[in-house]
Design a protein around this motif. Structure first.
Motif, PDB file in Angstrom:
ATOM      1  N   GLN A  79     -39.204  57.782  36.735  1.00 11.71           N
ATOM      2  CA  GLN A  79     -38.247  57.544  37.814  1.00 11.71           C
ATOM      3  C   GLN A  79     -36.811  57.930  37.480  1.00 11.71           C
ATOM      4  O   GLN A  79     -35.940  57.877  38.350  1.00 11.71           O
ATOM      5  N   ALA A 129     -33.196  54.357  37.295  1.00 13.75           N
ATOM      6  CA  ALA A 129     -34.178  53.348  37.702  1.00 13.75           C
ATOM      7  C   ALA A 129     -34.536  52.401  36.559  1.00 13.75           C
ATOM      8  O   ALA A 129     -35.260  51.432  36.754  1.00 13.75           O
ATOM      9  N   THR A 175     -33.865  49.654  35.035  1.00 11.42           N
ATOM     10  CA  THR A 175     -33.192  48.356  35.074  1.00 11.42           C
ATOM     11  C   THR A 175     -33.943  47.398  34.167  1.00 11.42           C
ATOM     12  O   THR A 175     -35.098  47.655  33.782  1.00 11.42           O
ATOM     13  N   ALA A 189     -37.104  46.444  35.946  1.00 10.85           N
ATOM     14  CA  ALA A 189     -38.129  47.497  35.958  1.00 10.85           C
ATOM     15  C   ALA A 189     -38.830  47.599  34.610  1.00 10.85           C
ATOM     16  O   ALA A 189     -40.058  47.759  34.551  1.00 10.85           O
TER      17      ALA A 189
END
Length: 188
Positions: A24, A28, A30, A33
């Motif tokens: 991603q 993305a 994070t 995530a």
């Protein structure tokens, strides 16, 4: 046993972060995530990596550690004498099948974007390359040849990682011969 579990969890989190970056992109990546990808709670992640920067530094450190291990193994196979650090680096950097290059190809671009806001995160790689350069000098390779070899190999690596240029196998073989000649001539 607890230390082994801690190490395994840390590696699992780094694997998850790497997967998020590959799938991603770094934006993305994070904390949520990475925790979800690793199948851990956010609290479990925070125990090992309290910030996104800490995860990025962990990823860079792991790549530097892999590079150091591969370099040490290659160096151990080189006979003592002048040029051994340069020959080891040449073999390692032109090896596209080893464990390091595919990983670099997948994550280096996104990681460079992340470390651009905090260049201190490149410190593990900086230490690795400074050690290789110093080893080349300690082997007796002149500084100008050491710089030339490192710059050439690093340039090739970045071309391949970012898809800028794709030298053919024939081109790479010719370059390997030329750099080997430069090393050997300096070693006389």
């Amino acid at each position: 046993m607890k230390r082994m579990q801690k190490t395994n969890t840390r590696e699992r989190l780094l694997d998850a972060a790497e997967a998020v970056v590959i799938e991603q992109g770094v934006s993305a990546m994070t904390l949520d995530a990475v925790a979800a990808k690793a199948g851990l709670s956010k609290g479990g992640l925070l125990y090992h990596f309290p910030t996104k920067d800490a995860i990025v530094l962990g990823m860079v450190s792991r790549i530097a550690s892999i590079a150091q291990e591969r370099f040490a193994a290659g160096l151990a196979g080189e006979p003592p004498g002048r040029g051994r650090h340069a020959r080891t680096m040449l073999h390692m950097m032109l090896d596209t099948e080893g464990s390091l290059f595919p990983r670099l190809q997948r994550v280096a671009g996104p990681l460079l974007g992340a470390v651009s806001s905090n260049p201190k995160m490149l410190e593990p790689m900086r230490r690795f390359f400074q050690g290789v350069y110093q080893g080349m000098l300690d082997d007796g390779l002149p500084a100008d040849r050491s710089w030339l070899i490192l710059a050439t190999l690093d340039g090739l690596k970045f071309w391949r990682i970012f898809g800028i240029l794709h030298p053919s196998e024939e081109d790479l073989a010719g370059l390997r011969r030329l750099l080997t000649q430069i090393i050997d001539e300096a070693s006389l």
